[in-house]
Design an enzyme around this catalytic site. Structure first.
Site, short mmCIF file in Angstrom:
data_model
loop_
_atom_site.label_atom_id
_atom_site.label_comp_id
_atom_site.label_asym_id
_atom_site.label_seq_id
_atom_site.Cartn_x
_atom_site.Cartn_y
_atom_site.Cartn_z
N LYS A 76 0.83 -1.20 0.00
CA LYS A 76 0.00 0.00 0.00
C LYS A 76 0.87 1.24 0.00
CE LYS A 76 -3.81 2.18 2.56
NZ LYS A 76 -4.78 2.06 3.68
N SER A 151 -9.08 3.56 2.35
CA SER A 151 -7.96 3.96 1.53
C SER A 151 -7.17 2.79 0.94
CB SER A 151 -7.01 4.84 2.36
OG SER A 151 -6.50 4.12 3.48
N SER A 175 -10.60 2.07 6.50
CA SER A 175 -9.79 2.10 5.29
C SER A 175 -9.39 0.74 4.77
CB SER A 175 -8.52 2.93 5.54
OG SER A 175 -8.83 4.31 5.58
#
Length: 468
Positions: A76, A151, A175
């Site tokens: 990520k 996210s 997220s």
């Protein structure tokens, strides 16, 4: 089933037994990325193909065999990985290439993972919609005109489309859980402190965000959790982790599950969301759980008041240096500036009062877990929305007063740092996926994943892959 759609458990077992080479796996992975990624934009900063194939051949020749040996991983883009651009989705960091790995990435590298690039994120991870001015938006593979959430949106899409077998995520306000639900995969928010972050800045006070694993099954989540979990001696709140892979499903017969629904109407829901989630409850009942609808256990508004203070305080602290420089501050998106300004304006006593409310909710939740093995909430209050809007401003006629209020349903878990498994719950009338969050007391991570494994074997939702 194609190689890249197989479980991480199967792929890693075949690598370990040398029925599969890392070179073969890398070739298949890069071919799948080439086929799918242009349609969804989930993997960014993809590294040179020749270099990756060379790394795979080196892995095949290496006699050491860690638990992720030879597995391609894209990290990520909120975490630093040596030699790969780490932008956090911000033009302020568009050219930043770290020289060293963050702790989580270092643990994955030591376990034998081969880093191929990054997964896309919103700017600085703020907002459950993955778009940024560096790489653009990531599309939902079930409908590319819709958001994939965030996210950890790039990670979830890469899993759903078979570009990755395992992915890391992070979760402050859903997220990790939100994109898992909206892409029909699993995401696990561990007990706060179980998976340590990089030991920089404050390591005592800000107990909201955590790193965690994502996969197409709880069994695969356990593999990555074993790699990234466990205390770091430089941090004060670490938790011991005993390995749980290979994960076996529990016997769920007689387990008591509390269903919190829309928290007595406090959380507005789009049509069909609750009904889809209730299908997941029926699946839990079919495997032997006793599910009981519960009244709201604590005032939702008090949870929210505590949350927005503590979250803004943490975001403000994280962006303080950027906010102090007008030329950098002006490059932040509006929601990031609003959050940071709010946090920087808080007094110590306001933060203290928010922490008292959090403590009150923690005590009430602890009493609930004396009666119930796990509690369940929807993961999201809306279906994946139009890719071109930044966030929903209303739900079922109820106006949202902040850029993130539409994700309020995840806050009861986040505020207390509880372990929570985001599990697929099926599809709505438009063919879009959603999910439920199954959560328990701190330290119940292994128990929740074992329950999730039993649920997964009864439903197999991620095996209903998007048609791309």
């Amino acid at each position: 089933m194609t190689l890249t759609r197989q479980s991480a458990s199967r792929i890693l077992a075949d690598l370990a037994a040398k029925r599969l080479t890392a070179e073969e796996l890398m070739h298949a992975t890069l071919a799948r990325i080439s086929e799918v990624n242009p349609k969804v934009n989930a993997i960014v900063a993809l590294q040179d193909e020749d270099a990756l194939m060379q790394a795979a051949r080196a892995a095949d020749a290496d006699p050491r065999r860690g638990p992720l040996h030879g597995l391609p991983i894209a990290v990520k883009d909120l975490a630093d990985v040596a030699g790969i651009p780490s932008t956090k989705g911000s033009p302020l960091l568009a050219d930043f290439v770290p020289k060293s790995d963050e702790l989580m990435a270092a643990r994955m590298r030591a376990a034998g993972a081969i880093f191929i690039g990054k997964t896309n994120v919103p700017e600085f991870g703020l907002g459950s919609h993955t778009f940024n001015p560096v790489y653009g938006a990531t599309m939902n593979p079930y409908d590319p005109a819709r958001t994939c959430g965030g996210s950890s949106g790039g990670a979830a899409v890469a899993l759903a489309t078979g570009m990755l077998a395992l992915a890391d995520g992070s979760d402050m306000m859903g997220s990790l859980r939100n994109p898992a639900a909206w892409n029909n995969v699993y995401g696990f928010r561990p007990s706060w402190g179980l998976v340590p972050s990089e030991p920089v800045g404050d390591t005592f006070l800000h107990q909201l965000s955590t790193l965690g694993p994502m996969a197409r099954s709880p069994q695969d989540i356990a593999i990555l959790l074993d790699v990234i979990a466990g205390p770091d001696p430089r941090q004060p709140h670490g938790m011991r982790h005993d390995p749980i892979a290979p994960l076996e499903p529990c016997d769920p017969k007689g387990m008591r599950i509390g269903w919190l629904g829309d928290w007595g109407g406090a959380y507005p829901m789009e049509a069909g969301v609750l009904e889809c989630c209730e299908g997941a409850l029926r699946s839990l009942e079919e495997i032997g759980c006793h599910v009981e609808a519960l009244a709201p256990p604590f005032p939702a508004e008090k949870i929210w008041d505590s949350w927005i203070t503590l979250r803004s305080w943490q975001v403000g602290a994280g962006l303080a240096e950027v906010m102090a420089q007008p030329e950098q501050r002006d490059k932040l998106k509006d929601s990031a500036r609003w959050e940071a300004e709010r946090g920087l304006a808080l007094s110590a006593m306001e933060v203290h009062r928010a922490s008292v409310l959090r403590s009150d909710w923690f005590r009430r939740a602890a009493a609930l877990f004396e009666e119930y093995d796990a509690l369940v909430l929807p993961v999201a209050q809306v279906w994946p929305f139009d890719l071109n809007i930044p966030y929903p401003t209303a739900i079922a006629g109820h106006a949202m007063d902040t850029y993130h209020r539409w994700m309020e349903v995840v806050v009861p878990v986040s505020l207390l740092g509880l372990p929570s498994l985001a599990a697929p719950a099926g599809f709505g009338a438009q063919g879009l996926p959603t999910g439920v969050q199954i959560f328990g007391p701190r330290g119940s991570d292994a128990k929740l994943l074992a329950l999730g494994a039993a649920y997964h074997e009864a439903t197999l939702w991620p095996q209903k892959a998007p048609a791309m």
